[in-house]
Design an enzyme around this catalytic site. Structure first.
Site, PDB file in Angstrom:
ATOM      1  CB  CYS A  96      -5.745  -1.214   3.966  1.00 31.06           C
ATOM      2  SG  CYS A  96      -5.267  -2.099   5.454  1.00 31.06           S
TER       3      CYS A  96
ATOM      4  CG  HIS B 102      -7.942   1.672   8.625  1.00 35.41           C
ATOM      5  ND1 HIS B 102      -8.662   1.602   7.449  1.00 35.41           N
ATOM      6  CD2 HIS B 102      -6.761   1.028   8.373  1.00 35.41           C
ATOM      7  CE1 HIS B 102      -7.963   0.940   6.542  1.00 35.41           C
ATOM      8  NE2 HIS B 102      -6.814   0.582   7.078  1.00 35.41           N
TER       9      HIS B 102
END
Lengths: 481, 394
Positions: free
Chosen positions: B85, B338
């Site tokens: 991430c 995201h």
């Protein structure tokens, strides 16, 4: 003399009340309940857990021979005994055999183990477990239950029950059968089967009585396998046994666990046996084997084990019929909207079998920190390649923290994951099975249990999960805070 | 070991960011083109002015070809990076070093993720072949470990704990409601957050970041060249990334109330930028609020709050838009969304807009120093990235 040195058993935590099966179809309810393997259990995992019970307090490296008797082996081609040997931490030089295809398989295993010891093996471990399917709404579904048992066969002063006589009788007939590709066991007309059954067991029992010079009254207990719960009583009665001599069939509490059924009854009989007792064990399949056991004083020295009685409580009788159907793959359900589980890498499994099946981590020789999975560089002191193998199985363990995952794909959502800390050091992040999410607590005591994680690409992947440590006979969990 | 850093040697002269959303009508290629051309226009440069590119994508394409194809870059070096991430931040970090080294004069750092073509809600990742025994725990469940551990350590009852977490989500949605590029540009009442369906107890769906598609891009030059392109560039003060050895899942020392990688990366970034009192010296921050307890822990790991105090600071509004240290003014992962490979650059995009006074309704009063924090992995083992960026040279 040769005989049983130790025994153990395993019964799954979940029970399905027979009335729930009957109610689903509006049928007349039958009494009792049956033990049902969790979605992550099969004959191999139940066999391993029974064998762990049997080997408690014994040196697993002294076992020379492993036999596994089942009619529900996970593979048609590929033996399960190597998986089990790794999980049980047996030595590589053992002889193994998988005995399948008959409800008599477990008796064949017991007799083969006796023969192996007679011909020089120090000890032989016989493991049996079954997880048979009866088609929905049928009598077989009502009466089949799941479970396993294990016996360590050896000789010398530690034998708790000598084998003093054995007689086998083979008689071709088709009572129940399952062909390749069949999911469910089929059975012929009940009256025919009961008739042939009676003749078959009578042949082996009369044979062994003649051989040993014993009479029915000489036995404290008769353990007799049967095709249906009540057929055993009438067969025993016809042979001259009184009802109080007959070992409880476990039909009301566990159900009939295939080839493991009579061995589970034998384990239950040993739990209450006294020195000097004789037990007559009678198998049934395409023939019958009758074995005479004589219990010795050594049974008093055998450390307590869970056995059958230790598995009857606690239990979960809340299981719903449709959950059972889903777990066994009988009822197709909408798959989780998650990617399919890829098949495991056989090469990686090969490299890691000692770790994944034997639950071996590593312990740093420099700083003493146990670690799972195995590491080459120590997580605490960074020493390189100074590790020794360290087995986590059997170490007391507690939940450090946990979560209840509603998103993870599972046949029984939600999935409980916990960080498990072991006494002596080391921790493991793993799934928790056989638990109600509401009973999870930080600090709760857990124990490791051998399970089948999943099957993908025709490969069954076995590993360990934590389960709440429950006091046999009790209700709750231990170490709650 | 010398860790000199490259404080004030690199400047951002242009940025672009697509709206983060479920872009059913756009591919990863479309999103890359949109973000890159917005950055070119913002910097006032042509695609042909770029010397090299760094592309971050977690799982939306392999190799530099994922970028060179759609952009038709003319045989430039394109490096694809991946760091879970923190992938977008990693593309930016490597691009900064490329410019600072003098190897290239102008570099494009760009991140993209196309998550919504998978047919699954949440993340769906293809792992490399393995023995298949690693627990199949999902991301929300992995981060949910933080909440009960924190509550227990600091004596929060479950109700208070849930409210603290909900307050973080509420704040991020409120900020996102002021941001037209956010996936969810609307406020969400506390009650809806508290009552949202359970994903991984105690986390409900409203404790989880938005799953979105998107891309974000930055154009970098050396500081001495920056004023050729604009008068208000953003200067890079510090870059740090810490990859954890994984002791959190191996030893019993790790108690799930702090993520060591965060602490280590923050320490290094603060050293490079000369930050000694982060709560006072940093004007605003974008942090990795993948799940609400992650943001709570980050406040303490980054020194915004004392240990055990972050939950009180949350309830006191310290990190609100009007608070002492606004965190996630653009809505964060929670409200902005995201798309893995783009998120790190999206965080920098908000710092860039805020420093230039271009943040619209959510503009903070004259911020000078901003921080971005981007995390990839799990609480017990992750990569943690920090950057510190500023309006002025020190």
């Amino acid at each position: 003399m040769i005989g049983i040195v130790s025994y153990g058993a395993y019964v799954p935590y979940h029970r399905l009340e027979r009335k729930k099966m009957a109610q689903a179809f509006g049928d007349r309810p039958s009494s009792g309940e049956k033990a049902v393997a969790n979605f992550d259990e099969d004959s191999v995992s139940m066999g391993v857990n029974a064998a762990l019970d049997c080997l408690a307090g014994f040196d697993e490296k002294s076992v020379d021979c492993l036999m596994f008797a089942t009619t529900t082996a996970p593979y048609d081609e590929k033996q399960s005994t190597a998986t089990m040997a790794a999980a049980l931490d047996l030595k590589p030089s053992i002889r193994t055999a998988e005995i399948t295809g008959s409800l008599r398989a477990s008796a064949s295993g017991l007799l083969a183990a006796v023969d192996a010891v007679a011909s020089g093996a120090g000890s032989a471990l016989v493991v049996t477990a079954d997880c048979r399917l009866g088609a929905p709404q049928g009598a077989n579904e009502q009466w089949f239950g799941d479970g396993g048992a294990a016996f360590l066969i050896g000789q010398g002063k530690d034998v708790i029950a000598h084998v003093t006589a054995a007689y086998s009788h083979t008689h071709e007939h088709i009572g129940s059968w399952r062909s390749r590709g069949d999911a469910f066991v089929r059975s012929w007309e009940e009256r025919f089967v009961q008739n042939i059954y009676g003749e078959t067991v009578a042949a082996s029992v009369r044979g062994v009585l003649e051989q040993s010079g014993l009479a029915p009254a000489d036995f404290a207990k008769v353990v007799i396998a049967g095709p249906a719960p009540r057929a055993q009583w009438s067969a025993a009665a016809k042979l001259g046994f009184r009802k109080e001599q007959c070992q409880d069939t476990l039909a009301e509490t566990i159900g009939m666990a295939g080839t493991a059924h009579a061995p589970m009854m034998l384990a239950a009989a040993l739990e209450t046996a006294n020195p000097g007792d004789r037990i007559l064990y009678v198998s049934y399949g395409e023939g019958s084997d009758a074995i005479v056991f004589e219990v010795t004083d050594a049974i008093r020295q055998l450390p307590a084990r869970r056995g059958i009685s230790g598995h009857l409580e606690p239990k979960n009788s809340e299981l719903l019929y449709h959950h059972y159907l889903k777990w066994r793959g009988i009822l197709p359900t909408e798959p989780a909207r998650r990617p399919d589980t890829p098949r495991p890498s056989v090469t990686a499994m090969y490299r890691n079998y000692e770790q994944n099946l034997g639950l071996y981590g590593s312990k740093c020789l420099a700083c003493g920190t146990p670690q799972f999975p195995q590491q080459r560089v120590c997580t605490r002191c960074q020493a390189k390649d100074r590790m020794e193998a360290y087995r986590f199985y059997g170490k007391p363990a507690k939940v450090a923290t946990f979560t209840i995952d509603h998103l993870a794909a599972s046949p029984a959502p939600p999935t409980v994951f916990a960080v498990v800390d072991f006494a002596g050091g080391g921790r493991m992040l793993c799934e928790v099975t056989d638990c109600d999410p509401h009973e999870m607590r930080i600090g709760m005591e857990v124990e490791m249990t051998f399970r089948r994680l999943y099957q993908a690409g025709g490969i069954h992947n076995y590993f360990w999960k934590a389960k709440p440590k429950r006091q046999p006979g009790g209700k709750g969990t231990e170490g709650e805070s | 070991m010398s860790k000199k850093g490259i404080t004030d040697r690199v400047a951002v002269i242009g940025m672009g960011c697509t709206r983060f959303a479920e872009h059913w009508d756009k591919s990863a290629e479309d999103l890359l083109v949109e973000a890159a051309y917005e950055a070119f226009a913002d910097a006032g440069v042509e695609p042909t002015d770029i010397d090299a590119c760094w592309l971050g994508t977690f799982a939306s394409g392999l190799s530099g070809l994922t970028l060179s194809g759609p952009l038709k870059t003319q045989y430039l070096p394109v490096t694809r990076v991946e760091n879970m991430c923190a992938t977008g931040s990693e593309a930016f970090r490597n691009a900064c070093y490329a410019v600072a080294s003098g190897a290239y004069d102008m570099v494009l750092a760009i991140g993209v993720e196309k998550l919504k073509d998978s047919g699954f809600s949440g993340l769906a990742v293809h792992e490399p072949p393995s023995d298949g025994t690693a627990p199949g725990i999902t991301a929300p469940a992995a981060f949910s470990f933080l909440a009960p551990a924190y509550f227990a350590k600091y004596g929060l009852d479950e109700q208070t704990g849930k409210e603290v977490l909900a307050r973080i989500a509420w704040k991020n949605h409120r900020n996102g409601s002021l941001n037209p590029k956010a996936q969810y540009c609307s406020e969400v009442p506390m009650e809806s957050i508290l009552k949202s369906p359970m994903v991984a107890a105690p986390l409900g769906i409203m404790d989880c970041s938005g799953v979105a598609d998107g891309a974000a891009a930055a154009i970098l030059v050396r500081t001495e060249d920056a004023h050729k392109y604009r008068k208000d560039p953003m200067y890079v003060k510090a870059l740090a990334i810490a990859a954890g050895p994984g002791d959190g899942r191996l030893t019993q020392d790790f108690d799930f109330t702090s993520i060591t990688e965060n602490v280590r990366a923050a320490k290094e970034a603060y050293r490079q930028a000369g930050i000694t009192h982060p709560r006072k010296q940093i004007d605003m921050a974008e942090v990795h609020d993948c799940f609400t307890p992650t943001e709570l822990i980050i406040y303490e790991d980054l020194g915004f709050s004392e240990r055990g105090q972050a939950w009180k600071d949350v309830l006191n509004g310290v990190f609100d838009l009007e608070g002492e240290l606004p965190v996630n003014p653009d809505g964060g992962l929670k409200s902005f969304g995201h798309p893995i490979g783009a998120s790190g650059l999206r965080m920098l995009y908000e710092m860039y807009l805020q420093l230039q006074g271009r943040a619209g309704k959510r503009q903070l009063p004259n911020p000078k120093i901003g921080l971005t924090h981007n995390l990839g992995g799990f609480p017990w083992q992750c990569v943690s990235f920090l950057s510190i960026v500023g309006k002025e040279l020190s």
